[in-house]
Every structure is written in structure tokens, then in C-alpha cells.
Motif scaffolding. Structure first.
Motif, mmCIF file in Angstrom:
data_model
loop_
_atom_site.group_PDB
_atom_site.id
_atom_site.type_symbol
_atom_site.label_atom_id
_atom_site.label_comp_id
_atom_site.label_asym_id
_atom_site.label_seq_id
_atom_site.Cartn_x
_atom_site.Cartn_y
_atom_site.Cartn_z
ATOM 1 N N MET A 31 0.851 -1.185 0.000
ATOM 2 C CA MET A 31 0.000 0.000 0.000
ATOM 3 C C MET A 31 0.891 1.239 0.000
ATOM 4 O O MET A 31 1.877 1.277 0.730
ATOM 5 C CB MET A 31 -0.898 0.000 1.242
ATOM 6 C CG MET A 31 -1.797 1.207 1.353
ATOM 7 S SD MET A 31 -2.850 1.131 2.808
ATOM 8 C CE MET A 31 -4.115 0.041 2.207
ATOM 9 N N PRO A 32 0.562 2.254 -0.805
ATOM 10 C CA PRO A 32 1.385 3.473 -0.826
ATOM 11 C C PRO A 32 1.421 4.164 0.545
ATOM 12 O O PRO A 32 0.456 4.114 1.310
ATOM 13 C CB PRO A 32 0.686 4.365 -1.851
ATOM 14 C CG PRO A 32 -0.118 3.429 -2.687
ATOM 15 C CD PRO A 32 -0.516 2.290 -1.772
ATOM 16 N N ASP A 34 1.224 7.255 1.513
ATOM 17 C CA ASP A 34 0.197 8.258 1.835
ATOM 18 C C ASP A 34 -1.116 7.606 2.265
ATOM 19 O O ASP A 34 -1.814 8.110 3.131
ATOM 20 C CB ASP A 34 -0.011 9.225 0.668
ATOM 21 C CG ASP A 34 -0.453 8.552 -0.622
ATOM 22 O OD1 ASP A 34 -0.149 7.352 -0.819
ATOM 23 O OD2 ASP A 34 -1.087 9.235 -1.453
ATOM 24 N N GLN A 35 -1.446 6.444 1.699
ATOM 25 C CA GLN A 35 -2.660 5.734 2.109
ATOM 26 C C GLN A 35 -2.500 5.124 3.499
ATOM 27 O O GLN A 35 -3.459 5.075 4.272
ATOM 28 C CB GLN A 35 -3.016 4.658 1.095
ATOM 29 C CG GLN A 35 -3.513 5.218 -0.216
ATOM 30 C CD GLN A 35 -3.866 4.131 -1.215
ATOM 31 O OE1 GLN A 35 -3.965 2.952 -0.878
ATOM 32 N NE2 GLN A 35 -4.056 4.530 -2.461
ATOM 33 N N VAL A 36 -1.294 4.678 3.819
ATOM 34 C CA VAL A 36 -1.036 4.130 5.161
ATOM 35 C C VAL A 36 -1.209 5.234 6.199
ATOM 36 O O VAL A 36 -1.850 5.037 7.236
ATOM 37 C CB VAL A 36 0.374 3.507 5.245
ATOM 38 C CG1 VAL A 36 0.703 3.101 6.666
ATOM 39 C CG2 VAL A 36 0.483 2.312 4.308
ATOM 40 N N GLN A 38 -3.011 7.906 5.914
ATOM 41 C CA GLN A 38 -4.443 8.213 5.988
ATOM 42 C C GLN A 38 -5.168 7.194 6.872
ATOM 43 O O GLN A 38 -6.011 7.562 7.696
ATOM 44 C CB GLN A 38 -5.045 8.223 4.586
ATOM 45 C CG GLN A 38 -6.509 8.590 4.560
ATOM 46 C CD GLN A 38 -7.066 8.648 3.146
ATOM 47 O OE1 GLN A 38 -6.328 8.593 2.162
ATOM 48 N NE2 GLN A 38 -8.366 8.766 3.039
ATOM 49 N N LYS A 39 -4.847 5.913 6.729
ATOM 50 C CA LYS A 39 -5.471 4.878 7.577
ATOM 51 C C LYS A 39 -5.150 5.110 9.047
ATOM 52 O O LYS A 39 -6.007 4.945 9.909
ATOM 53 C CB LYS A 39 -5.014 3.485 7.152
ATOM 54 C CG LYS A 39 -5.775 2.938 5.986
ATOM 55 C CD LYS A 39 -5.598 1.435 5.922
ATOM 56 C CE LYS A 39 -6.767 0.876 5.186
ATOM 57 N NZ LYS A 39 -7.333 -0.302 5.715
ATOM 58 N N GLU A 42 -7.272 7.881 10.332
ATOM 59 C CA GLU A 42 -8.659 7.444 10.503
ATOM 60 C C GLU A 42 -8.836 6.656 11.796
ATOM 61 O O GLU A 42 -9.916 6.628 12.367
ATOM 62 C CB GLU A 42 -9.092 6.585 9.306
ATOM 63 C CG GLU A 42 -9.284 7.381 8.035
ATOM 64 C CD GLU A 42 -9.477 6.507 6.802
ATOM 65 O OE1 GLU A 42 -9.462 5.250 6.913
ATOM 66 O OE2 GLU A 42 -9.627 7.078 5.708
ATOM 67 N N TRP A 59 5.234 -2.087 7.257
ATOM 68 C CA TRP A 59 5.435 -0.654 7.442
ATOM 69 C C TRP A 59 5.667 -0.425 8.928
ATOM 70 O O TRP A 59 5.019 -1.054 9.765
ATOM 71 C CB TRP A 59 4.198 0.131 7.015
ATOM 72 C CG TRP A 59 4.023 0.332 5.549
ATOM 73 C CD1 TRP A 59 3.031 -0.179 4.769
ATOM 74 C CD2 TRP A 59 4.815 1.140 4.689
ATOM 75 N NE1 TRP A 59 3.157 0.244 3.482
ATOM 76 C CE2 TRP A 59 4.257 1.073 3.400
ATOM 77 C CE3 TRP A 59 5.960 1.916 4.875
ATOM 78 C CZ2 TRP A 59 4.787 1.744 2.304
ATOM 79 C CZ3 TRP A 59 6.495 2.579 3.790
ATOM 80 C CH2 TRP A 59 5.911 2.498 2.522
ATOM 81 N N ARG A 77 0.273 -4.629 2.918
ATOM 82 C CA ARG A 77 -0.688 -4.628 1.821
ATOM 83 C C ARG A 77 -2.032 -4.015 2.199
ATOM 84 O O ARG A 77 -2.661 -3.350 1.392
ATOM 85 C CB ARG A 77 -0.865 -6.045 1.297
ATOM 86 C CG ARG A 77 0.391 -6.514 0.566
ATOM 87 C CD ARG A 77 0.442 -8.009 0.366
ATOM 88 N NE ARG A 77 1.774 -8.414 -0.061
ATOM 89 C CZ ARG A 77 2.790 -8.663 0.771
ATOM 90 N NH1 ARG A 77 2.633 -8.527 2.067
ATOM 91 N NH2 ARG A 77 3.975 -9.024 0.307
ATOM 92 N N SER A 78 -2.467 -4.227 3.442
ATOM 93 C CA SER A 78 -3.774 -3.705 3.859
ATOM 94 C C SER A 78 -3.668 -2.405 4.647
ATOM 95 O O SER A 78 -4.646 -1.680 4.769
ATOM 96 C CB SER A 78 -4.504 -4.747 4.711
ATOM 97 O OG SER A 78 -3.856 -4.893 5.973
ATOM 98 N N GLY A 79 -2.500 -2.149 5.251
ATOM 99 C CA GLY A 79 -2.335 -0.971 6.089
ATOM 100 C C GLY A 79 -2.926 -1.130 7.475
ATOM 101 O O GLY A 79 -2.952 -0.178 8.256
#
Length: 88
Positions: A31-32, A34-36, A38-39, A42, A59, A77-79
């Protein structure tokens, strides 16, 4: 004397550059970053100050949660958070 300082400084720069060349890199199916981040946000984490690939397995991030600095381990992969502990 000045030549010695220049030589030492040059050697330090070369060693630093070499360490970057061998730094862990995320896999192509991860997973990129920036998406990690963001997760994490959240899930209530704030002040993410570090996110890097850890030994090619996951990560690794440092962030705040409920006022406590945490070291967080995330599935690449899922963050999803797979572990955490107070950071030093």
C-alpha cells in the motif's frame, strides 16, 4: 589539519550515502505510504513523523495516540495495524 577535517567529512558523507542505498524499500505490492498515513489518521493517530519499510516485512511508523508516542507496525498490503508499543 584542515585536510584531515575535509577527509573525515568526505568519508562521513560517503558512508551516509551508502546507508541510504541499502535502506529498506517497500515492495511493489505494498500500500502506498500516503494511504497508510491516511489509515492511521482514521484510527485516531496524529503527528505521524516516521513511516518506513521495516526489514521488507511491514510498514513501521511513529505517531501519537491518546497523548502517547507509539511505534506502530502495519501490514504492508492492507495498512492494518498488526502491533504497537510505546516509542522511545
Amino acid at each position: 589539519m584542515k585536510i584531515r577535517h575535509v577527509a573525515v567529512a568526505t568519508m562521513m558523507l560517503v558512508l551516509a550515502a551508502t546507508s541510504f542505498a541499502y535502506a529498506d524499500q517497500p515492495g511493489s505490492d505494498w500500500m502506498p505510504a500516503d494511504q497508510v498515513i491516511q489509515k492511521l489518521m482514521e484510527k485516531g493517530y496524529t503527528d505521524v513523523s516516521k513511516l518506513e519499510a521495516d526489514d521488507g516485512r511491514c510498514w513501521e511508523a511513529k505517531a501519537m495516540l491518546n497523548g502517547v508516542r507509539q511505534k506502530i507496525y502495519l501490514d504492508p498490503r492492507s495498512g492494518e495495524v498488526v502491533g504497537h508499543k510505546p516509542a522511545r
